[in-house]
Design a protein around this motif. Structure first.
Motif, short mmCIF file in Angstrom:
data_model
loop_
_atom_site.label_atom_id
_atom_site.label_comp_id
_atom_site.label_asym_id
_atom_site.label_seq_id
_atom_site.Cartn_x
_atom_site.Cartn_y
_atom_site.Cartn_z
N TYR A 169 16.63 10.03 -53.55
CA TYR A 169 15.40 10.68 -53.10
C TYR A 169 15.73 12.10 -52.63
CZ TYR A 169 12.50 6.43 -53.11
OH TYR A 169 11.77 5.33 -53.50
N PHE A 170 15.16 13.10 -53.31
CA PHE A 170 15.21 14.47 -52.82
C PHE A 170 14.07 14.64 -51.82
CE2 PHE A 170 17.51 15.32 -56.82
CZ PHE A 170 18.54 16.12 -56.35
N MET A 171 14.42 14.94 -50.58
CA MET A 171 13.42 15.00 -49.52
C MET A 171 13.59 16.27 -48.70
SD MET A 171 11.68 12.11 -49.65
CE MET A 171 11.03 11.95 -48.00
N GLN A 172 12.56 16.58 -47.94
CA GLN A 172 12.64 17.74 -47.05
C GLN A 172 13.71 17.52 -45.99
OE1 GLN A 172 8.55 17.26 -45.74
NE2 GLN A 172 9.20 17.07 -43.62
N GLY A 173 14.28 18.59 -45.52
CA GLY A 173 15.32 18.54 -44.49
C GLY A 173 15.84 19.94 -44.25
#
Length: 669
Positions: A169-173
């Motif tokens: 999962y590519f997620m905000q951060g």
């Protein structure tokens, strides 16, 4: 228990009344016959069952809390500490040798102080090598490899359309503040917090070696980069919605779409070869892709130096630790003082090498006999759940069939995960705590990445064996019981009352999650679909409303004039009642010849799990935030719905601990 002086006072009072009027005495005797005194167990069972604990554990100073389960958690920490001490002094295997060295390096504060920022020097040198925009993505990938996520987050999670696998999962951060709104709100409090955050960024940049002349500009660069990320990020509410964050796309398409970020090379660096990823926020990644080219290399260097310094600050010398605690501990978390050094080091080991410690913890603290006993009780409670589903008048036939199939296929893992990890880690040694942290963190990141791909869905847990927990994993239709939870007041293999009344009831609570309103969103084949009829949903909603109303009728202990928020505690309250019903059924079947005192002990075991003392401020905080009812009510409210409890103690309908039959809530009985 009645104080010793009370019977004497009562006897003297009645004697004086008798001298004054024999008629009045006769009237009192007739009244007593009409309304006998309610036994203590039928008035407030929690107070009676926990009298000794409450006396031994007075209300803590504000703000503070004490509980039986909190003491269990503290005991597990001490057990981990003792294990690490032994591993440091006399390791029995290679894993213990690594853990013992890790522990020793963290406890040696003089060595940590002398080490200063040396552990992160290679990372800072890697960052300083950035000269052009195309150098930035490789530096981002390298930091992810050692467990320091920058710019964005990338982690494995279940593929919601194929629950037998994990995808990346590519997620905000990549932001140092916990909520994107902190960067964008204009109110005075938020702006003040942002100012203090800027001061902290400047402190850490200085500690990483940023020249004084560049501190202001580099601090501004960090805030600007994080603000740009925040503006394209989801709200925290959206981020917590798994269906909002699941957007599967071919990995090849992602690589083509964001060429500046070099995501194909990123995945290769993480060891990920899967053909699918989730990327829910194309606008965010388009912005990051543009920022690679737009933001100057020296600004990227400032941001990445900051992220390394912030992530590693708790594991470096005192100046780093004090800067980190001053902002993250005091400002954000409201802590008055840092934890003792041993606890800080233990937390670090659990963060970076928790599964390694968990394996050794289970070997030391969970016997094969206890593991078997815990598994047997799960099977017995599951049988009770299957039988209860079959006779449930409020469930449709379609739902009953699907529920039975899910319960039959339930996976059970007790103590440790079924599939172990690869514990091949480079030697740690006792020379550098910060260096050991990076070694262990890189190992754990590697193991996380290995979860991605077909057949790896159940590779490990999202909780550690040394952390007390008993949970249902909805994605895997799996019940997880950690080694640490299998001790009093939850479990004692030699005590049937505790095995069923405490542990069995928690098992029943979690098994119900497989077939309740949330469990009904995943079928027996692991596919996402709702298998409840509208009537099933309506019946469950009605049960929940009744539970909420029961709790809402009570005052919140320790908060004057406040009632329990029934809606807030509804789901957990419903689970507690369901779990108790199932555990009692399993106990009554397994111990049909139990003596009256043994049956009473079942309910005592339930109540003693919830022993609790809250300071006024702690109670006020939990009133609005805790999804669990306060201890006294978590004990008593479910019991008041159980005829078996009334029978065990001779409670009559209408007494405080026994509701009239028409008012009783039945989930599975």
């Amino acid at each position: 228990m009645t104080p010793p002086i009370r019977p004497l006072v009562l006897a003297l009072s009645l004697g004086l009344l008798a001298l004054a009027s024999t008629d009045a005495h006769a009237q009192r005797k007739r009244a007593a016959a009409r309304a006998p005194a309610v036994p203590a167990q039928c008035t407030d069972f929690y107070a009676q069952a926990n009298a000794e604990w409450l006396k031994a554990n007075p209300v803590p100073a504000d703000p503070g809390a004490a509980s039986a389960l909190g003491q269990l958690a503290a005991r597990s920490l001490q057990q981990q500490r003792d294990l690490l001490d032994a591993a440091m002094q006399s390791p029995q295997n290679e894993v213990q040798k690594r853990l013992g060295d890790f522990w020793a390096s963290g406890l040696d504060e003089a060595a940590v102080e002398a080490d200063g920022s040396k552990p992160i020097a290679p990372l800072l040198s890697r960052i300083d090598a950035i000269k052009r925009a195309k150098d930035v993505p490789a530096a981002i990938a390298a930091l992810h490899q050692v467990g320091i996520p920058v710019a964005f987050n990338f982690a494995p999670d279940v593929d919601l359309k194929a629950l037998d696998r994990h995808i990346g999962y590519f997620m905000q951060g990549g932001m140092g503040l916990p909520d994107p709104a902190f960067y964008t709100r204009g109110d005075a409090d938020t702006q003040a917090l942002l100012g203090r955050y800027g001061d902290y960024v400047k402190q850490v940049l200085a500690l990483t070696g940023t020249p004084q002349a560049r501190l202001e500009a580099d601090t501004r660069a960090v805030i600007d980069i994080e603000t740009a990320i925040a503006r394209k990020s989801q709200s925290m509410a959206d981020l917590n919605n798994p269906f909002r964050t699941y957007v599967p796309v071919p990995a090849a398409d992602v690589a083509k779409r964001y060429r500046n970020l070099q995501l194909a090379q990123f995945l290769e660096a993480q060891g990920v070869k899967d053909d699918l990823v989730s990327l829910p926020d194309p606008a965010l990644f388009a912005e990051l892709d543009a920022m690679v080219a737009r933001v100057k290399p020296e600004q990227w260097r400032a941001y990445l130096r900051w992220r390394v310094g912030d992530a590693m600050a708790p594991y470096l010398s005192r100046s780093f630790r004090e800067a980190s605690f001053g902002f993250r501990g005091q400002v954000l978390a409201g802590q008055a003082a840092p934890a003792p050094r041993w606890q800080q080091v233990l937390e670090a080991i659990n963060t970076a090498a928790g599964p390694m410690l968990g394996r050794e913890y289970a070997e030391r603290h969970l016997t094969p006999a206890a593991r078997r006993r815990a598994g047997v009780v799960i099977d017995e409670v599951r049988e009770a759940q299957v039988a209860a589903v079959a006779r449930a008048a409020w469930l449709s036939d379609e739902a009953k069939a699907e529920a039975a199939a899910k319960l039959k296929d339930l996976k059970i893992e007790v103590g440790t995960p079924r599939r172990d990890l690869d514990y091949t880690v480079q030697p740690m040694g006792r020379g550098s705590f910060g260096g050991n942290m990076l070694i262990a963190s890189a190992w754990r990141h590697r193991e996380e990445m290995r979860r991605i791909g077909k057949g790896n869905a159940d590779r490990r847990w999202d909780v550690l064996p040394q952390q007390p927990a008993l949970a249902y994993d909805i994605a895997q239709n799996r019940l997880i019981v950690t080694a640490a939870v299998l001790q009093p007041p939850v479990f004692d293999a030699a005590d049937p009352a505790m095995v069923y009344g405490a542990y069995g009831a928690l098992v029943g609570n979690q098994l119900t999650r497989a077939v309740d309103a949330k469990g009904a969103l995943v079928d027996a084949r692991g596919e996402l679909r709702s298998w409840w009829t509208p009537a099933d949903k309506s019946a469950w909603l009605h049960l929940g409303e009744r539970v909420a109303n029961q709790y809402a009728a009570y005052d919140y202990p320790g908060v004057k004039g406040a009632k329990v928020n029934g809606t807030l505690v509804r789901d957990e309250g419903l689970g507690d009642l369901a779990g108790l019903e199932l555990a009692w059924e399993a106990y009554a079947k397994a111990h049909a010849d139990a003596k009256p005192a043994e049956r009473q002990a079942f309910f005592q075991a339930w109540s003693r799990m919830w022993a609790q003392q809250l300071s006024p401020n702690a109670a006020s905080e939990r009133l609005t935030a805790d999804i669990h009812a306060p201890g006294p009510l978590r004990s008593n409210v479910p019991l008041g719905n159980l005829p078996a409890f009334a029978a065990a103690y001779g409670c009559k309908a209408g007494q405080p601990m026994q509701r009239a039959e028409a008012e009783q809530i039945r989930v599975w009985r």
